[in-house]
Scaffold this motif. Structure first.
Motif, mmCIF file in Angstrom:
data_model
loop_
_atom_site.group_PDB
_atom_site.id
_atom_site.type_symbol
_atom_site.label_atom_id
_atom_site.label_comp_id
_atom_site.label_asym_id
_atom_site.label_seq_id
_atom_site.Cartn_x
_atom_site.Cartn_y
_atom_site.Cartn_z
ATOM 1 N N ALA A 73 57.111 28.464 35.359
ATOM 2 C CA ALA A 73 56.670 29.666 36.081
ATOM 3 C C ALA A 73 55.164 29.618 36.294
ATOM 4 C CB ALA A 73 57.054 30.910 35.299
ATOM 5 N N PRO A 74 54.706 30.074 37.460
ATOM 6 C CA PRO A 74 53.263 30.046 37.730
ATOM 7 C C PRO A 74 52.486 30.907 36.731
ATOM 8 C CG PRO A 74 54.462 31.101 39.541
ATOM 9 C CD PRO A 74 55.468 30.666 38.541
ATOM 10 N N LYS A 75 51.322 30.447 36.379
ATOM 11 C CA LYS A 75 50.444 31.190 35.480
ATOM 12 C C LYS A 75 49.438 31.939 36.343
ATOM 13 C CE LYS A 75 52.200 28.953 31.910
ATOM 14 N NZ LYS A 75 53.622 28.959 32.108
ATOM 15 N N VAL A 76 49.560 33.239 36.401
ATOM 16 C CA VAL A 76 48.701 34.061 37.241
ATOM 17 C C VAL A 76 48.029 35.116 36.376
ATOM 18 C CG1 VAL A 76 48.623 35.583 39.257
ATOM 19 C CG2 VAL A 76 50.295 33.741 39.169
ATOM 20 N N LYS A 77 46.735 35.286 36.581
ATOM 21 C CA LYS A 77 45.984 36.307 35.856
ATOM 22 C C LYS A 77 45.948 37.580 36.697
ATOM 23 C CE LYS A 77 42.995 32.851 33.799
ATOM 24 N NZ LYS A 77 41.678 32.265 33.837
ATOM 25 N N ALA A 78 45.669 38.711 36.042
ATOM 26 C CA ALA A 78 45.622 39.994 36.736
ATOM 27 C C ALA A 78 44.609 39.981 37.881
ATOM 28 C CB ALA A 78 45.302 41.118 35.753
ATOM 29 N N GLY B 55 51.580 42.029 34.420
ATOM 30 C CA GLY B 55 51.364 42.215 32.989
ATOM 31 C C GLY B 55 52.667 42.237 32.209
ATOM 32 N N LYS B 56 53.674 42.857 32.766
ATOM 33 C CA LYS B 56 54.990 42.911 32.100
ATOM 34 C C LYS B 56 55.724 41.576 32.231
ATOM 35 C CE LYS B 56 55.398 47.813 32.408
ATOM 36 N NZ LYS B 56 55.344 48.849 33.327
ATOM 37 N N TYR B 57 55.587 40.936 33.369
ATOM 38 C CA TYR B 57 56.280 39.672 33.617
ATOM 39 C C TYR B 57 55.833 38.591 32.633
ATOM 40 C CZ TYR B 57 57.556 35.325 35.994
ATOM 41 O OH TYR B 57 58.048 34.085 36.291
ATOM 42 N N VAL B 58 54.536 38.509 32.400
ATOM 43 C CA VAL B 58 54.041 37.438 31.531
ATOM 44 C C VAL B 58 54.391 37.660 30.067
ATOM 45 C CG1 VAL B 58 52.176 36.756 33.088
ATOM 46 C CG2 VAL B 58 51.720 38.443 31.300
#
Length: 170
Positions: free
Chosen positions: A86-91, A74-77
């Motif tokens: 950068a990879p797009k990753v959801k929680a 959450g902080k990284y995105v």
């Protein structure tokens, strides 16, 4: 959480890290009593890992680490200078990724114990030039006390049956 004695803790850490439980050189230096004690301890590590209090603690710690992974994401995105590549990753994806990693690690832990036990059995088979094996065995694996018993390789192989699946996941 119950504590492990030093040898059991060392074996648990080795199996968790994918290291050898004992090197051949170290295991060969042991007398039969210490070899059998090491094998019994290896088998008992899984019993420790499946103890109710240990399971509760591991699940609690696992959930805490999982939350840290998701919070970090959450902080990284939200960092302004994230490169577009950068990879797009959801929680939810991060949570699933952590759970897959964790379950795989626990399965590997069991396999590392089994592999270590099998290796020690093979060494015992090679070094046991005058069967049967005589070793002191007692309840708490003290090497200097307890009755001397006669063991066969089949007795040592039986110890592998105590290394069962860990019945939990995060």
């Amino acid at each position: 959480m119950p504590w492990l004695e030093e040898d059991a803790n060392s074996i648990k850490a080795s199996a968790m890290n994918g290291d050898k439980i004992r090197t051949e050189a170290t295991f060969k230096k042991y007398d039969w009593t210490e070899r059998v004690a090491t094998m019994r301890t290896t088998a008992a590590v899984m019993s420790y890992m499946t103890d109710t209090e240990v399971l509760k603690s591991l699940v609690m710690q696992s959930n805490c680490i999982e939350k840290a992974w998701v919070d970090w994401l959450g902080k990284y995105v939200t960092v302004p200078k994230i490169p577009p590549s950068a990879p797009k990753v959801k929680a939810d994806d991060m949570k699933a990724l952590y759970q897959r990693w964790y379950v795989a690690r626990m399965k590997q832990f069991k396999q590392n114990l089994l592999d270590g036990m099998e290796t020690m059995i093979q060494w015992c088979n090679i070094w046991n030039t005058s069967p049967p094996i005589k070793a002191r065995v007692n309840w708490n694996n003290e090497l200097s006390s307890g009755p001397e018993v006669t063991l066969t390789l089949d007795n040592l192989k039986y110890l592998k049956k105590f290394i069962e699946d860990i019945p939990w996941k995060p």
